[in-house]
Design a protein around this motif. Structure first.
Motif, mmCIF file in Angstrom:
data_model
loop_
_atom_site.group_PDB
_atom_site.id
_atom_site.type_symbol
_atom_site.label_atom_id
_atom_site.label_comp_id
_atom_site.label_asym_id
_atom_site.label_seq_id
_atom_site.Cartn_x
_atom_site.Cartn_y
_atom_site.Cartn_z
ATOM 1 N N MET A 289 -22.150 8.687 -12.580
ATOM 2 C CA MET A 289 -21.120 8.964 -14.112
ATOM 3 C C MET A 289 -19.839 8.628 -14.293
ATOM 4 S SD MET A 289 -23.471 12.450 -14.008
ATOM 5 C CE MET A 289 -24.401 12.670 -14.098
ATOM 6 N N VAL A 290 -19.176 9.045 -13.474
ATOM 7 C CA VAL A 290 -17.406 8.255 -13.425
ATOM 8 C C VAL A 290 -17.235 7.147 -13.835
ATOM 9 C CG1 VAL A 290 -15.405 8.390 -12.582
ATOM 10 C CG2 VAL A 290 -16.960 10.924 -12.579
ATOM 11 N N GLU A 292 -19.801 4.353 -14.012
ATOM 12 C CA GLU A 292 -20.011 4.039 -15.308
ATOM 13 C C GLU A 292 -19.635 4.488 -16.860
ATOM 14 O OE1 GLU A 292 -24.510 4.855 -16.981
ATOM 15 O OE2 GLU A 292 -24.752 3.065 -16.266
ATOM 16 N N TYR A 293 -18.621 5.645 -16.763
ATOM 17 C CA TYR A 293 -18.227 6.105 -17.928
ATOM 18 C C TYR A 293 -16.907 4.927 -17.992
ATOM 19 C CZ TYR A 293 -14.916 8.141 -21.204
ATOM 20 O OH TYR A 293 -14.462 8.618 -22.307
ATOM 21 N N ASN A 296 -17.977 1.461 -18.729
ATOM 22 C CA ASN A 296 -18.461 1.038 -20.043
ATOM 23 C C ASN A 296 -17.020 0.826 -21.123
ATOM 24 O OD1 ASN A 296 -21.330 0.984 -19.822
ATOM 25 N ND2 ASN A 296 -20.995 2.762 -19.476
ATOM 26 N N LYS A 297 -16.484 2.007 -20.824
ATOM 27 C CA LYS A 297 -15.055 1.714 -21.435
ATOM 28 C C LYS A 297 -13.774 0.113 -21.381
ATOM 29 C CE LYS A 297 -14.410 5.875 -23.203
ATOM 30 N NZ LYS A 297 -14.360 6.711 -25.278
#
Length: 301
Positions: A289-290, A292-293, A296-297
């Motif tokens: 999750m971290v 992917e965040y 994406n940024k």
């Protein structure tokens, strides 16, 4: 078409692979379970045109390579691994192209061979799709692919057998082609409605039991194809509703991270006994999750 129920199946098989690597096999061998992902990846290939091929491959490479780099670095740092020349093919996702003699394709993050072979399938997707599209009797061609899978498993032996049947991108491309062919057949088939809950439960139980006891051996791609075909055509059943639950679909979104990172965290938590499995899954999920965040940024910029 709705794909949520297939995402649920992906999550089921990824978790089964985690348990298998933890020494608690649930649904059979890892190679058999990975066959599902190659078949389903081919099944959902959308037939990108040559004009869009560059963008299509760039999207695949730009998402898969950074994930591989992250997993290798994490493995080296967390597990204190020594770095040798063989890290280069691993970083470039080329490890599955090299036969096993004199080369360890399971080094660093062993499960990443899957991405290496899948990238090969993606690269040849437009060619595979166009060839199959021109074939008139697709059902006969599907049977031919089934026979090729059986023949390769039957007659390939010797020191390279493990590499060829388990890791080789050529063998996996045949499974991927089965998925592409199956989708084209399914698109021209009528929907079926098996609404009886007991009939659906029996069907999925037989499917999972056949996987667990390796009834099809190394040709499990055939078994996966039969079930995927049934699952695609049979709409609005208890099975599709079960695998379409929001919680399952949410977790399935991160199943690639659970798959790619679970071996690293299983090794890290090896002293925790049976708790190493939920700890590894949770750690891989949170790390994913971290990642992917952040990914994406960075990509948005």
């Amino acid at each position: 078409m709705k794909t949520e129920q297939f995402q649920g199946l992906k999550l089921l098989f990824v978790l089964s692979i985690v348990f298998m690597h933890a020494g608690m096999p649930i649904l059979g061998e890892g190679a058999d379970l990975c066959s599902f992902f190659f078949v389903i990846s081919g099944f959902f290939y959308k037939g990108e045109t040559c004009v869009r091929y560059r963008d299509y491959m760039w999207n695949k490479i730009s998402s898969m390579l950074p994930l591989q780099w992250m997993s290798v670095i994490l493995a080296v740092v967390v597990l204190h691994l020594s770095v040798h020349w063989d890290i280069i093919p691993h970083l470039l996702l080329l490890q599955s192209y090299i036969p096993e003699k004199g080369f360890e394709f399971f080094n660093y993050n062993g499960v990443a061979w899957f991405l290496s072979s899948l990238m090969f399938c993606y690269a040849l997707s437009p060619v595979v799709y166009k060839v199959i599209l021109k074939i008139k009797d697709k059902k006969l061609f599907l049977i031919l692919l089934f026979f090729i899978i059986w023949a390769l498993c039957k007659f390939v032996s010797g020191e390279y057998a493990t590499w060829f049947i388990y890791v080789s991108p050529v063998f996996r491309l045949v499974e991927y082609s089965i998925g592409v062919t199956l989708r084209q057949i399914a698109n021209n088939s009528n929907r079926i409605f098996v609404k009886n809950i007991y009939a659906n439960i029996i069907i999925i139980c037989v499917y999972l039991l056949f996987l667990r006891y390796r009834v099809f051996g190394n040709t499990s791609a055939i078994l996966h194809s039969l079930f995927i075909f049934y699952f695609y055509l049979n709409v609005e059943t208890c099975l599709t509703r079960l695998f379409s639950l929001k919680a399952i679909v949410f977790l399935a979104k991160y199943c690639i991270y659970i798959y790619m990172l679970h071996c690293i965290f299983l090794s890290l938590y090896s002293h925790c006994g049976i708790l190493k499995v939920p700890l590894a899954i949770l750690s891989a999920l949170c790390f994913g999750m971290v990642y992917e965040y952040i990914y994406n940024k960075v990509r948005c910029r």
